[in-house]
Structures are given as C-alpha cells and as structure tokens.
Scaffold this active site. Structure first.
Site, mmCIF file in Angstrom:
data_model
loop_
_atom_site.group_PDB
_atom_site.id
_atom_site.type_symbol
_atom_site.label_atom_id
_atom_site.label_comp_id
_atom_site.label_asym_id
_atom_site.label_seq_id
_atom_site.Cartn_x
_atom_site.Cartn_y
_atom_site.Cartn_z
ATOM 1 N N ASP A 3 -9.237 12.356 1.169
ATOM 2 C CA ASP A 3 -9.694 11.515 0.066
ATOM 3 C C ASP A 3 -10.809 10.599 0.550
ATOM 4 O O ASP A 3 -10.855 10.240 1.739
ATOM 5 C CB ASP A 3 -8.545 10.679 -0.487
ATOM 6 N N TYR A 59 -0.837 11.795 10.348
ATOM 7 C CA TYR A 59 -1.474 10.640 9.724
ATOM 8 C C TYR A 59 -0.773 9.354 10.158
ATOM 9 O O TYR A 59 0.426 9.355 10.444
ATOM 10 C CB TYR A 59 -1.388 10.717 8.195
ATOM 11 N N ASP A 83 -2.679 4.800 -4.349
ATOM 12 C CA ASP A 83 -3.251 4.165 -3.160
ATOM 13 C C ASP A 83 -3.815 2.806 -3.538
ATOM 14 O O ASP A 83 -3.616 2.329 -4.669
ATOM 15 C CB ASP A 83 -4.323 5.055 -2.513
ATOM 16 N N ARG A 115 0.194 9.777 0.019
ATOM 17 C CA ARG A 115 0.342 8.640 -0.905
ATOM 18 C C ARG A 115 1.569 8.826 -1.800
ATOM 19 O O ARG A 115 2.271 7.864 -2.125
ATOM 20 C CB ARG A 115 -0.929 8.407 -1.719
#
Length: 326
Positions: free
Chosen positions: A38, A66, A80, A180
């Site tokens: 993203d 991540y 987010d 997310r």
C-alpha cells in the site's frame, strides 16, 4: 541485465510507481514487483529485472514478514491510519499483556480472513475499493491465509485521557494476508474497535530491510556503472520453495521438460546422491520425491536454478515441470 533488486519503498509511492521509475532508470521494460505494498507502507519491495520476471509468480506467492503498530480504541474506513474514523470504543481499563498475547496467539495457523473494502480484490469484475468509494459495502467471501507467527514486540502504551492502547507487533504471513485487517480483527477479539497505525515490510524472498536500497541510491549506482553489485541472483525469487539438487541424469531430464515419478526414485542406498544427505533443511537430492510436503519445488543443478516442478493435478505420484528455465 538480469536479477532481483531489494528496493526500499518509501511512503507515498505505489508499487507500480516504483516499477515505472525503475523502467526509466534502468532503460528496460522487463521489470516487475514481487508483491504489492500500500502507498503508506514502507519497506522491502522485491523487483525482478530481465529474465527474472519469469519468476514473478513465485515471488508474489512467497511469505512476507512485517513489523507495525496496532491502535485500539477507534477504527477507520480503510483499516489504517489514513482513513476517516468510523467507530470509537475508548479503552477505559488498560488491557494486560497476557490478554493481548493470548488473543494474538489465536490468529496463528491457517485462518479465514475477509478482505477489506478498500482493497484491489475483484468481485463481479470490479475492485472492492471502487465499491467503497461509491459508498457501497458488499458481501466478500472469506479467504484462507496462513499466519506463521504474530507477536507483540513492545510494551503496551495506554493513553488514559484519549482511551487508546497502542503496541508494536511482528507478523510472518502468507500471500493474500491483509495485515491491517489482522489488526482490526485482533482489536475486535478483545472487544474494541481498532486499526493498524503503522506498517513496514521487513523481509520478503530472503531479502532483508537492512539491505534495502532507495530508488535515488539505485539511480546513483546505475550511473556509476555498478548496478551488478546490487543485483541478487534470480534464485532469490524461489526462496520459499524447497530446493532439490539434481544429478546430471536428472538435469538432462528436467531441461527437456520430462516428468518425474515418485516410484522411479528410491532411497535404498544412502550415498552422496541420496535424498537423506540434506545440505540444509530445505535442500534435497532428488532420489525420493515423497519426502516433499509442498506442491512445488525448485530444481537446481550446479547451484543454478533450472526448473520449477509441481505435483501433477490429476496423476498421483507424478511431478510435472511448471516452468523450465534453461
């Protein structure tokens, strides 16, 4: 020009923006990325250059790692920190470490996840974010993903005045995971609204964040004529697949696209060419294909990737070439 680049994607760039910029820097169209990030997410973006683009499907399918931050107390429309607030549930009593850690542990393994409305998943020919921007919420089928690990990496910070709890996390997950959404679902399991407030991809395809290079630096290196010093071998694209080392005879079979039958290979005699002589946990010599538990493997000869093999979809015990690279 052929290989893999470990690009550090900065915030504000789409993954396609990075590809487009690199096409200009490297003066070639044969470039692709190994997994979308993203725009607000930073970190490792594997880039295939030249013939290595033939391996993009394996790069995209590889697991990722991540590191980020969860904020519990309110949710947003995009899940987010960029989206508008849609629900507020102030945390009036601080959550304990054991409560959070226990909740996180329940997400480890194979789980079902519903993709967020603000995503590029297509339903009825349209991307979900197109429906979302039109103010529509539609039914989305849950998809199976795998979470290898999901752990808290910082103390819990409780802002009593604002009713917010934040903490950092690290997650190792399969292709198709929306981190997310994982943050939102974690908060929901604790009885609150929440969202992912920060995220960075720290590893992908064996490439690490500490070695990732910004586009501006790659441009400098290219102009100095030293691009080869930062190009990784194409083999990095298949780092998630078991590595099978072929004998000379087996290599000759693989290079012309022949199938392998598990029954053709036995483990009766243990030699240097025996499958029980593992070089690493994921490396085998091809004498007993039944040892493999995956659907695909990477076939190597003299340390060079020569083919990707897959289980035959209809014939049990048969492995067919998915892609021959020599």
């Amino acid at each position: 020009m052929n290989g893999i680049l470990n690009v550090y994607k900065e915030a504000g760039w789409t993954s396609f923006d990075v590809v487009a910029k690199l096409r200009g820097i490297l003066k070639t169209k044969k470039i692709g990325h190994g997994g979308t990030l993203d725009p607000s997410v930073t970190g490792v973006l594997p880039i295939a250059v030249g013939k290595s683009t033939r391996l993009l499907e394996y790069m995209e399918a590889a697991g990722k790692i991540y590191e980020g931050q969860v904020t519990i107390g309110f949710s947003t429309e995009t899940e987010d920190a960029d989206g508008a607030i849609v629900n507020q549930t102030p945390v009036k009593n601080n959550l304990t470490e054991s409560e959070i850690d226990s909740a996180m542990s329940h997400f480890v393994g194979k789980i079902k996840q519903i993709p967020p409305m603000y995503s590029a998943v297509k339903i009825n020919g349209k991307k979900l974010y197109e429906y979302a921007r039109a103010g529509q919420t539609i039914e989305r089928p849950a998809r199976e993903i795998t979470i290898k690990s999901f752990v808290r990496t910082s103390p819990i910070d409780w802002n009593k005045e604002e009713g917010l709890v934040t903490f950092s996390f690290k997650v190792e997950c399969s292709k198709g995971t929306y981190v997310r959404t994982l943050a939102v679902d974690l908060a929901d399991s604790l009885g609150y609204a929440g969202h992912m407030s920060k995220l960075q991809r720290t590893a992908s395809n064996g490439l690490l964040i500490k070695d990732a290079i910004k586009l501006s630096k790659i441009e400098e290196i290219k102009e100095s004529g030293k691009l080869s010093t930062i190009l990784y071998p194409a083999e990095y694209a298949v780092s998630d697949l078991p590595r099978v080392n072929l004998t000379t005879v087996q290599f000759e079979m693989a290079r012309v696209g022949k199938k392998f039958a598990q029954s053709d290979w036995t483990n009766e005699v243990e030699t240097a060419d025996s499958s029980v002589s593992k070089i690493t946990e994921q490396e085998y010599l091809l004498t007993d294909l039944s040892l493999l538990t995956t659907e695909k493997f990477a076939a190597f000869y003299n340390d060079k990737l020569v083919a990707i093999y897959m289980k035959h979809p209809e014939k049990e015990g048969i492995w067919k070439p998915n892609k021959v690279l020599v």
